[in-house]
Design a protein around this motif. Sequence first.
Motif, PDB file in Angstrom:
ATOM      1  N   GLU A  70      19.022  22.319   5.703  1.00  0.00           N
ATOM      2  CA  GLU A  70      19.239  20.692   7.040  1.00  0.00           C
ATOM      3  C   GLU A  70      18.224  21.363   8.605  1.00  0.00           C
ATOM      4  O   GLU A  70      17.602  20.860   8.944  1.00  0.00           O
ATOM      5  CB  GLU A  70      20.421  20.499   7.554  1.00  0.00           C
ATOM      6  N   THR A  71      18.172  22.382   8.857  1.00  0.00           N
ATOM      7  CA  THR A  71      17.696  23.469  10.268  1.00  0.00           C
ATOM      8  C   THR A  71      16.354  22.845   9.901  1.00  0.00           C
ATOM      9  O   THR A  71      15.547  22.225  10.993  1.00  0.00           O
ATOM     10  CB  THR A  71      17.870  24.613   9.940  1.00  0.00           C
ATOM     11  N   ARG A 120      14.699  21.044   7.896  1.00  0.00           N
ATOM     12  CA  ARG A 120      14.402  20.050   7.334  1.00  0.00           C
ATOM     13  C   ARG A 120      14.015  19.111   9.685  1.00  0.00           C
ATOM     14  O   ARG A 120      12.823  18.125   9.608  1.00  0.00           O
ATOM     15  CB  ARG A 120      15.233  18.937   7.134  1.00  0.00           C
ATOM     16  N   LYS A 121      14.503  19.338  10.351  1.00  0.00           N
ATOM     17  CA  LYS A 121      14.639  18.745  11.155  1.00  0.00           C
ATOM     18  C   LYS A 121      13.687  19.611  11.971  1.00  0.00           C
ATOM     19  O   LYS A 121      13.069  18.999  13.166  1.00  0.00           O
ATOM     20  CB  LYS A 121      16.456  19.171  12.154  1.00  0.00           C
ATOM     21  N   ILE A 122      13.927  21.059  12.182  1.00  0.00           N
ATOM     22  CA  ILE A 122      12.615  21.121  12.915  1.00  0.00           C
ATOM     23  C   ILE A 122      11.318  20.988  11.910  1.00  0.00           C
ATOM     24  O   ILE A 122      10.238  20.197  13.057  1.00  0.00           O
ATOM     25  CB  ILE A 122      12.287  23.190  12.314  1.00  0.00           C
ATOM     26  N   GLU A 123      11.228  20.401  10.139  1.00  0.00           N
ATOM     27  CA  GLU A 123       9.449  20.500  10.196  1.00  0.00           C
ATOM     28  C   GLU A 123       9.459  18.479  10.780  1.00  0.00           C
ATOM     29  O   GLU A 123       8.531  18.090  11.283  1.00  0.00           O
ATOM     30  CB  GLU A 123      10.134  19.895   8.884  1.00  0.00           C
ATOM     31  N   SER A 124      10.360  17.661  10.934  1.00  0.00           N
ATOM     32  CA  SER A 124      10.213  16.115  11.447  1.00  0.00           C
ATOM     33  C   SER A 124      10.316  16.018  13.021  1.00  0.00           C
ATOM     34  O   SER A 124      10.573  15.282  13.583  1.00  0.00           O
ATOM     35  CB  SER A 124      11.930  15.241  10.786  1.00  0.00           C
ATOM     36  N   GLN A 139       7.113  18.371  17.141  1.00  0.00           N
ATOM     37  CA  GLN A 139       6.007  17.782  16.625  1.00  0.00           C
ATOM     38  C   GLN A 139       5.540  18.123  16.149  1.00  0.00           C
ATOM     39  O   GLN A 139       4.817  18.354  14.946  1.00  0.00           O
ATOM     40  CB  GLN A 139       6.004  15.699  17.497  1.00  0.00           C
ATOM     41  N   ARG A 149      12.835  16.735  15.044  1.00  0.00           N
ATOM     42  CA  ARG A 149      14.412  15.988  15.733  1.00  0.00           C
ATOM     43  C   ARG A 149      14.042  17.558  16.352  1.00  0.00           C
ATOM     44  O   ARG A 149      15.596  17.590  17.594  1.00  0.00           O
ATOM     45  CB  ARG A 149      15.616  16.402  14.511  1.00  0.00           C
ATOM     46  N   VAL A 150      14.146  19.133  16.310  1.00  0.00           N
ATOM     47  CA  VAL A 150      14.762  20.584  17.004  1.00  0.00           C
ATOM     48  C   VAL A 150      13.578  20.372  17.470  1.00  0.00           C
ATOM     49  O   VAL A 150      12.715  21.204  16.748  1.00  0.00           O
ATOM     50  CB  VAL A 150      15.007  21.236  16.095  1.00  0.00           C
ATOM     51  N   PRO A 162      13.215  24.995  18.731  1.00  0.00           N
ATOM     52  CA  PRO A 162      13.914  26.121  17.546  1.00  0.00           C
ATOM     53  C   PRO A 162      14.014  27.455  18.251  1.00  0.00           C
ATOM     54  O   PRO A 162      13.058  27.564  19.342  1.00  0.00           O
ATOM     55  CB  PRO A 162      13.602  25.991  16.547  1.00  0.00           C
ATOM     56  N   GLY A 206       6.399  21.331  14.095  1.00  0.00           N
ATOM     57  CA  GLY A 206       7.040  21.171  12.644  1.00  0.00           C
ATOM     58  C   GLY A 206       6.098  20.322  11.422  1.00  0.00           C
ATOM     59  O   GLY A 206       5.415  20.846  10.575  1.00  0.00           O
TER      60      GLY A 206
END
Length: 86
Positions: A42-43, A45-49, A15, A51-52, A55, A18
């Motif tokens: 999408e990758t 976006r997921k890292i920034e949010s 978090q 969710r990943v 990475p 991101g």
Amino acid sequence: MVRLPLTPAEVERGQRLGALLRRARGQRSMLDIALRAGVSPETLRKIESGRVATPAFSTIAAIADVLGLSLDALWTEVNQAERMVS
């Protein structure tokens, strides 16, 4: 390969990563940064949010390069809160 669940510390670190990348991107387009880094929007976006949370190093290195972030500074900032708690 079975992937172990992330620890709360790993989730928090993801978090923070991101949030740092989001701040560094500023008003620049997510699409532009992602394409320049060679990752999908999408990758990114997921890292920034967050969710990943873990990475791949090469993905973070590419994004950091496009954003003009040093990996040393990125690592220090992402892990700084962890050291303060310990």
